[in-house]
Design a protein around this motif. Structure first.
Motif, PDB file in Angstrom:
ATOM      1  N   GLU A 170     -48.660 -41.857 -57.848  1.00 52.18           N
ATOM      2  CA  GLU A 170     -47.663 -41.137 -59.116  1.00 52.18           C
ATOM      3  C   GLU A 170     -47.876 -42.282 -60.283  1.00 52.18           C
ATOM      4  O   GLU A 170     -48.004 -41.378 -61.479  1.00 52.18           O
ATOM      5  N   ALA A 171     -48.222 -43.544 -60.240  1.00 53.14           N
ATOM      6  CA  ALA A 171     -48.502 -44.377 -61.427  1.00 53.14           C
ATOM      7  C   ALA A 171     -49.843 -44.003 -62.080  1.00 53.14           C
ATOM      8  O   ALA A 171     -49.835 -44.020 -63.202  1.00 53.14           O
ATOM      9  N   ARG A 172     -50.804 -43.578 -61.329  1.00 53.73           N
ATOM     10  CA  ARG A 172     -52.081 -43.069 -62.008  1.00 53.73           C
ATOM     11  C   ARG A 172     -51.980 -41.697 -62.695  1.00 53.73           C
ATOM     12  O   ARG A 172     -52.443 -41.572 -63.633  1.00 53.73           O
ATOM     13  N   LEU A 173     -51.073 -40.869 -62.055  1.00 55.67           N
ATOM     14  CA  LEU A 173     -50.983 -39.734 -62.659  1.00 55.67           C
ATOM     15  C   LEU A 173     -50.220 -39.992 -64.204  1.00 55.67           C
ATOM     16  O   LEU A 173     -50.344 -39.303 -65.185  1.00 55.67           O
ATOM     17  N   ALA A 174     -49.084 -40.700 -64.005  1.00 52.23           N
ATOM     18  CA  ALA A 174     -48.356 -40.873 -65.161  1.00 52.23           C
ATOM     19  C   ALA A 174     -49.171 -41.673 -66.338  1.00 52.23           C
ATOM     20  O   ALA A 174     -48.820 -41.558 -67.705  1.00 52.23           O
ATOM     21  N   ASP A 175     -50.430 -42.187 -65.628  1.00 55.44           N
ATOM     22  CA  ASP A 175     -51.176 -43.060 -66.734  1.00 55.44           C
ATOM     23  C   ASP A 175     -52.568 -42.072 -66.860  1.00 55.44           C
ATOM     24  O   ASP A 175     -53.413 -42.427 -67.539  1.00 55.44           O
ATOM     25  N   ASP A 180     -58.387 -40.467 -60.477  1.00 56.97           N
ATOM     26  CA  ASP A 180     -58.214 -41.731 -59.420  1.00 56.97           C
ATOM     27  C   ASP A 180     -56.830 -41.452 -58.364  1.00 56.97           C
ATOM     28  O   ASP A 180     -56.859 -42.208 -57.487  1.00 56.97           O
ATOM     29  N   ALA A 181     -55.930 -40.660 -58.803  1.00 51.61           N
ATOM     30  CA  ALA A 181     -55.019 -40.389 -57.999  1.00 51.61           C
ATOM     31  C   ALA A 181     -55.350 -39.621 -56.887  1.00 51.61           C
ATOM     32  O   ALA A 181     -54.944 -39.710 -55.505  1.00 51.61           O
ATOM     33  N   VAL A 182     -56.378 -38.518 -57.017  1.00 51.93           N
ATOM     34  CA  VAL A 182     -56.911 -37.717 -55.898  1.00 51.93           C
ATOM     35  C   VAL A 182     -57.581 -38.636 -55.024  1.00 51.93           C
ATOM     36  O   VAL A 182     -57.713 -38.508 -53.783  1.00 51.93           O
ATOM     37  N   SER A 183     -58.379 -39.878 -55.458  1.00 52.43           N
ATOM     38  CA  SER A 183     -59.249 -40.648 -54.571  1.00 52.43           C
ATOM     39  C   SER A 183     -58.412 -41.180 -53.436  1.00 52.43           C
ATOM     40  O   SER A 183     -58.713 -41.611 -52.540  1.00 52.43           O
ATOM     41  N   ILE A 184     -57.109 -41.452 -53.775  1.00 57.10           N
ATOM     42  CA  ILE A 184     -56.208 -42.139 -52.605  1.00 57.10           C
ATOM     43  C   ILE A 184     -55.391 -40.928 -51.956  1.00 57.10           C
ATOM     44  O   ILE A 184     -54.949 -41.195 -50.754  1.00 57.10           O
ATOM     45  N   LEU A 185     -55.068 -39.949 -52.551  1.00 57.02           N
ATOM     46  CA  LEU A 185     -54.355 -38.914 -51.968  1.00 57.02           C
ATOM     47  C   LEU A 185     -54.900 -38.206 -50.954  1.00 57.02           C
ATOM     48  O   LEU A 185     -54.245 -37.741 -49.870  1.00 57.02           O
ATOM     49  N   GLU A 186     -56.165 -37.806 -50.957  1.00 57.16           N
ATOM     50  CA  GLU A 186     -56.952 -36.917 -49.988  1.00 57.16           C
ATOM     51  C   GLU A 186     -56.900 -37.278 -48.581  1.00 57.16           C
ATOM     52  O   GLU A 186     -56.461 -36.720 -47.837  1.00 57.16           O
ATOM     53  N   THR A 187     -57.175 -38.735 -48.606  1.00 59.31           N
ATOM     54  CA  THR A 187     -57.149 -39.426 -47.306  1.00 59.31           C
ATOM     55  C   THR A 187     -55.814 -39.413 -46.684  1.00 59.31           C
ATOM     56  O   THR A 187     -55.396 -39.116 -45.722  1.00 59.31           O
TER      57      THR A 187
END
Length: 255
Positions: A170-175, A180-187
């Motif tokens: 969420e912080a990466r999306l807000a930024d 970068d958000a996808v990189s941690i969300l997929e797993t």
């Protein structure tokens, strides 16, 4: 001489004076793990014996525990002089407790960092949460995760870890960093398919145009409550009902 560092977010281990030590005795590892889970609270010797021997401690269990504790004290404080009081694994009444600062145990550091990120701006929150998540090297209390004394704490820490991943995304999306958000969300969503918030954030991050329309943007609600409760998320919504409103900043709204 620095205080020992203890790891429980994966294999149980101890670092003393910068040297990584493998605790070869299973009882040593379990006693350390139990005391970490208690976060400084004392456990009576009788209760410790019940936990170590699955409710059926043998004759001589108390003597064995005293031996294990004495060995652990020498491991944790190798430079302690004879006949001086231990500083870290201490006797409290008829039991024992662990006396360490919050930054001496990976699980304690992790929880402190996650709670500290709640009110932080996106870039600071991302940094704090990324550092906190890097503490993990497997599952919490790995070899003891199914023991009765560990189950509730493992569940709590695992839920907090899942929430931390989502708040980091969420912080990466807000930024404005959807990749970068996808990189941690997929797993994350593959490992936790019933986490509605994880799927919602992934859907936002994968939108073809970023950022999307902002007229009705809102942040995810209940962040502080989710972190403190560390509960798994609800069942996912039906297909097509994903909220298309991206997070804005690092706000926390009411439930």
């Amino acid at each position: 001489m620095s205080a020992p560092q203890i790891r429980v977010l994966g294999p149980i281990g101890v670092n003393v004076d910068g040297v990584q030590l493998e605790l070869s005795k299973r009882r040593h590892r379990e006693i350390i793990a139990i005391l970490v889970a208690l976060r400084g609270r004392a456990i009576p010797t009788a209760s410790l014996a019940e936990e170590l021997w699955d409710g059926m401690p043998p004759n001589g269990a108390f003597g064995a525990i005293r031996t294990f504790v004495g060995e652990l004290r020498r491991i944790l404080e190798p430079h302690r002089k004879p006949r001086t009081m231990p500083s870290h694994l201490v006797t409290v009444g008829d039991g024992y407790a662990l006396r360490l600062d919050a930054d001496a145990v990976d699980a304690w550091r992790f929880e402190t960092a996650v709670l500290g990120a709640i009110e932080a701006p996106p870039d600071d929150a991302d940094s704090r949460l990324s550092t906190a998540l890097a503490e993990w090297n497997g599952s919490a209390y790995q070899e003891f995760s199914e023991h009765p004394w560990a189950v509730a704490e493992v569940t709590r820490l695992s839920g907090l870890r899942q929430t931390a991943v989502e708040r980091c995304a969420e912080a990466r999306l807000a930024d404005a960093r959807p990749t970068d958000a996808v990189s941690i969300l997929e797993t994350h969503v593959m490992a936790n398919p019933w986490r509605e918030e994880g799927w919602r954030l992934l859907a936002l991050a994968l939108l073809p145009k970023w950022p999307p329309r902002r007229s009705s943007c809102r942040a995810s609600r209940g962040t502080a409550q989710a972190v403190r409760r560390a509960r798994p998320g609800p069942q996912p919504r039906p297909h097509g009902s994903v909220d298309q409103n991206p997070p804005q900043g690092w706000a926390i709204g009411p439930v």
